[in-house]
Design a protein around this motif. Structure first.
Motif, PDB file in Angstrom:
ATOM      1  N   MET A 154       0.790  -1.180   0.187  1.00  0.00           N
ATOM      2  CA  MET A 154      -0.062  -0.133   0.075  1.00  0.00           C
ATOM      3  C   MET A 154       0.814   1.262   0.133  1.00  0.00           C
ATOM      4  O   MET A 154       2.040   1.308   0.492  1.00  0.00           O
ATOM      5  N   GLN A 155       0.465   2.173  -0.554  1.00  0.00           N
ATOM      6  CA  GLN A 155       1.127   3.549  -0.516  1.00  0.00           C
ATOM      7  C   GLN A 155       0.212   4.588  -0.115  1.00  0.00           C
ATOM      8  O   GLN A 155      -1.184   4.610  -0.483  1.00  0.00           O
ATOM      9  N   ALA A 156       0.800   5.789  -0.044  1.00  0.00           N
ATOM     10  CA  ALA A 156      -0.026   6.923   0.075  1.00  0.00           C
ATOM     11  C   ALA A 156      -0.604   7.403  -1.082  1.00  0.00           C
ATOM     12  O   ALA A 156      -0.272   7.207  -2.067  1.00  0.00           O
ATOM     13  N   ARG A 157      -1.889   8.055  -1.149  1.00  0.00           N
ATOM     14  CA  ARG A 157      -2.544   8.390  -2.246  1.00  0.00           C
ATOM     15  C   ARG A 157      -1.888   9.230  -2.963  1.00  0.00           C
ATOM     16  O   ARG A 157      -1.998   9.546  -4.423  1.00  0.00           O
ATOM     17  N   ASP A 158      -1.132  10.227  -2.535  1.00  0.00           N
ATOM     18  CA  ASP A 158      -0.556  11.237  -3.157  1.00  0.00           C
ATOM     19  C   ASP A 158       1.059  11.574  -2.136  1.00  0.00           C
ATOM     20  O   ASP A 158       0.735  12.035  -1.059  1.00  0.00           O
ATOM     21  N   ALA A 159       1.685  11.519  -2.952  1.00  0.00           N
ATOM     22  CA  ALA A 159       3.049  11.514  -2.536  1.00  0.00           C
ATOM     23  C   ALA A 159       3.530  12.838  -1.744  1.00  0.00           C
ATOM     24  O   ALA A 159       4.317  13.105  -0.791  1.00  0.00           O
ATOM     25  N   THR A 160       2.846  13.925  -2.282  1.00  0.00           N
ATOM     26  CA  THR A 160       3.018  15.195  -1.762  1.00  0.00           C
ATOM     27  C   THR A 160       2.008  15.250  -0.324  1.00  0.00           C
ATOM     28  O   THR A 160       2.363  16.261   0.358  1.00  0.00           O
ATOM     29  N   ALA A 161       1.037  14.733  -0.341  1.00  0.00           N
ATOM     30  CA  ALA A 161       0.090  14.859   0.820  1.00  0.00           C
ATOM     31  C   ALA A 161       0.764  13.998   1.976  1.00  0.00           C
ATOM     32  O   ALA A 161       0.399  14.411   3.109  1.00  0.00           O
ATOM     33  N   CYS A 162       1.345  13.071   1.890  1.00  0.00           N
ATOM     34  CA  CYS A 162       1.943  12.218   2.908  1.00  0.00           C
ATOM     35  C   CYS A 162       0.998  12.076   4.354  1.00  0.00           C
ATOM     36  O   CYS A 162       1.154  12.740   5.278  1.00  0.00           O
ATOM     37  N   PRO A 163       0.155  11.112   4.174  1.00  0.00           N
ATOM     38  CA  PRO A 163      -1.099  11.224   5.337  1.00  0.00           C
ATOM     39  C   PRO A 163      -0.403  10.962   6.708  1.00  0.00           C
ATOM     40  O   PRO A 163       0.855  10.471   6.823  1.00  0.00           O
ATOM     41  N   ILE A 164      -0.879  11.622   7.616  1.00  0.00           N
ATOM     42  CA  ILE A 164      -0.651  11.580   9.082  1.00  0.00           C
ATOM     43  C   ILE A 164      -1.877  10.873   9.625  1.00  0.00           C
ATOM     44  O   ILE A 164      -2.916  11.761   9.746  1.00  0.00           O
ATOM     45  N   ILE A 165      -1.773   9.717  10.444  1.00  0.00           N
ATOM     46  CA  ILE A 165      -2.884   9.033  10.930  1.00  0.00           C
ATOM     47  C   ILE A 165      -2.782   9.364  12.428  1.00  0.00           C
ATOM     48  O   ILE A 165      -1.827   8.697  12.930  1.00  0.00           O
ATOM     49  N   VAL A 166      -3.830   9.932  12.949  1.00  0.00           N
ATOM     50  CA  VAL A 166      -3.886   9.967  14.530  1.00  0.00           C
ATOM     51  C   VAL A 166      -4.865   9.037  15.024  1.00  0.00           C
ATOM     52  O   VAL A 166      -5.995   8.996  14.481  1.00  0.00           O
ATOM     53  N   VAL A 167      -4.304   8.142  15.546  1.00  0.00           N
ATOM     54  CA  VAL A 167      -5.143   6.972  16.309  1.00  0.00           C
ATOM     55  C   VAL A 167      -5.485   7.592  17.684  1.00  0.00           C
ATOM     56  O   VAL A 167      -4.478   7.763  18.531  1.00  0.00           O
ATOM     57  N   MET A 168      -6.798   7.764  17.706  1.00  0.00           N
ATOM     58  CA  MET A 168      -7.123   8.623  18.857  1.00  0.00           C
ATOM     59  C   MET A 168      -8.154   7.457  19.996  1.00  0.00           C
ATOM     60  O   MET A 168      -8.746   6.769  19.361  1.00  0.00           O
ATOM     61  N   GLY A 169      -8.453   8.025  21.185  1.00  0.00           N
ATOM     62  CA  GLY A 169      -9.185   7.625  21.985  1.00  0.00           C
ATOM     63  C   GLY A 169      -8.878   7.730  23.630  1.00  0.00           C
ATOM     64  O   GLY A 169      -7.875   8.500  23.668  1.00  0.00           O
ATOM     65  N   VAL A 170      -9.614   7.509  24.257  1.00  0.00           N
ATOM     66  CA  VAL A 170      -9.452   7.390  25.507  1.00  0.00           C
ATOM     67  C   VAL A 170      -8.290   6.295  26.049  1.00  0.00           C
ATOM     68  O   VAL A 170      -7.933   5.519  25.449  1.00  0.00           O
ATOM     69  N   SER A 171      -7.845   6.513  27.411  1.00  0.00           N
ATOM     70  CA  SER A 171      -6.944   5.551  28.005  1.00  0.00           C
ATOM     71  C   SER A 171      -7.356   4.193  28.048  1.00  0.00           C
ATOM     72  O   SER A 171      -8.296   3.951  28.137  1.00  0.00           O
ATOM     73  N   GLY A 172      -6.591   3.435  27.262  1.00  0.00           N
ATOM     74  CA  GLY A 172      -6.979   2.007  27.268  1.00  0.00           C
ATOM     75  C   GLY A 172      -7.685   1.675  26.132  1.00  0.00           C
ATOM     76  O   GLY A 172      -8.002   0.268  25.927  1.00  0.00           O
ATOM     77  N   ALA A 173      -7.857   2.518  25.072  1.00  0.00           N
ATOM     78  CA  ALA A 173      -8.489   2.056  23.849  1.00  0.00           C
ATOM     79  C   ALA A 173      -7.840   1.337  22.885  1.00  0.00           C
ATOM     80  O   ALA A 173      -8.149   0.623  22.154  1.00  0.00           O
ATOM     81  N   GLY A 174      -6.306   1.435  22.894  1.00  0.00           N
ATOM     82  CA  GLY A 174      -5.264   0.686  22.342  1.00  0.00           C
ATOM     83  C   GLY A 174      -4.606   1.524  21.304  1.00  0.00           C
ATOM     84  O   GLY A 174      -4.138   0.698  20.374  1.00  0.00           O
ATOM     85  N   LYS A 175      -4.615   2.848  21.666  1.00  0.00           N
ATOM     86  CA  LYS A 175      -3.877   3.715  20.670  1.00  0.00           C
ATOM     87  C   LYS A 175      -2.461   3.326  20.386  1.00  0.00           C
ATOM     88  O   LYS A 175      -2.014   3.304  19.217  1.00  0.00           O
ATOM     89  N   THR A 176      -1.689   3.129  21.376  1.00  0.00           N
ATOM     90  CA  THR A 176      -0.192   2.586  21.225  1.00  0.00           C
ATOM     91  C   THR A 176      -0.247   1.270  20.291  1.00  0.00           C
ATOM     92  O   THR A 176       0.580   1.172  19.452  1.00  0.00           O
ATOM     93  N   THR A 177      -0.850   0.326  20.759  1.00  0.00           N
ATOM     94  CA  THR A 177      -0.836  -1.026  20.112  1.00  0.00           C
ATOM     95  C   THR A 177      -1.464  -0.921  18.674  1.00  0.00           C
ATOM     96  O   THR A 177      -0.541  -1.379  17.891  1.00  0.00           O
ATOM     97  N   ILE A 178      -2.345  -0.473  18.431  1.00  0.00           N
ATOM     98  CA  ILE A 178      -3.066  -0.486  17.138  1.00  0.00           C
ATOM     99  C   ILE A 178      -2.092   0.565  16.545  1.00  0.00           C
ATOM    100  O   ILE A 178      -1.713   0.332  15.230  1.00  0.00           O
ATOM    101  N   GLY A 179      -1.683   1.718  16.847  1.00  0.00           N
ATOM    102  CA  GLY A 179      -0.815   2.565  16.133  1.00  0.00           C
ATOM    103  C   GLY A 179       0.277   1.907  15.578  1.00  0.00           C
ATOM    104  O   GLY A 179       0.653   2.122  14.624  1.00  0.00           O
ATOM    105  N   ARG A 180       1.310   1.410  16.655  1.00  0.00           N
ATOM    106  CA  ARG A 180       2.341   0.654  16.342  1.00  0.00           C
ATOM    107  C   ARG A 180       2.146  -0.370  15.302  1.00  0.00           C
ATOM    108  O   ARG A 180       2.996  -0.643  14.401  1.00  0.00           O
TER     109      ARG A 180
END
Length: 188
Positions: free
Chosen positions: A1-27
């Motif tokens: 998979m690649q970013a749809r546009d090399a100039t846009a370079c997506p930044i995905i913010v995995v968000m939620g409350v404590s314990g939602a899995g942000k670190t595990t899912i994000g990594r």
């Protein structure tokens, strides 16, 4: 998979409350994409860390320098054309709007997890400065992304890590944030 546009370079913010899995899912998501991962907690000023260690919830004023540091990092990633994933609570729409402002490459993946499961998770894990007692304040503060909120995706994240990451990848592809390569390799 690649970013749809090399100039846009997506930044995905995995968000939620404590314990939602942000670190595990994000990594895991970042590893699958071969993108950079950063932990949003690393951007907290020392005063915030000390406050959380003491079991005191952060307020908007506390979060302002933290969000500014995350925004600066996202801007640097974009200048380098380096897509990335970051774990960040982003509890209020105003925080997400701040991070999204003039950054069309920023997308939010909200990890929605049932309260009972969140409670089990925070009770059985160790976090350097986020005690389980702060879960209630986060649940009181969270403003779930509404349907009309731009560039926000809600995922039911009570399932396994693998299933949640697959759902995230599907959602990102469905919105053309990612495109599938002919040979299925992850590229920047």
């Amino acid at each position: 998979m690649q970013a749809r546009d090399a100039t846009a370079c997506p930044i995905i913010v995995v968000m939620g409350v404590s314990g939602a899995g942000k670190t595990t899912i994000g990594r895991t998501l970042a590893a699958r994409l071969d993108w950079t991962y950063r932990e949003g907690d690393d951007f907290h000023p020392r005063a915030n860390i000390m406050k959380m260690r003491a079991g005191e919830p952060l307020d908007d004023e506390d979060r302002t320098p933290w969000l500014a540091a995350i925004a600066d990092w996202m801007d640097a990633q974009s200048r380098m054309r380096a897509p990335a994933v970051i774990g960040c609570s982003a509890l209020k729409r105003a925080y997400r709007d701040f991070l999204r402002n003039d950054r069309p490459q920023v997308w939010f993946l909200y990890l929605r997890v049932p309260r009972a499961q969140l409670e089990r998770r925070v009770e059985t894990r160790h976090h350097e400065y986020m005690p389980p007692s702060l879960l209630d304040s986060q649940l009181d503060t969270i403003e779930e992304p509404a349907d009309e909120e731009p560039r926000a995706i809600t995922l039911d994240a009570g399932d396994s890590v693998a299933a949640t990451v697959e759902a995230a990848l599907r959602a990102l592809r469905d919105r053309s944030i990612l495109v599938q390569d002919a040979d299925s390799r992850t590229q920047r």
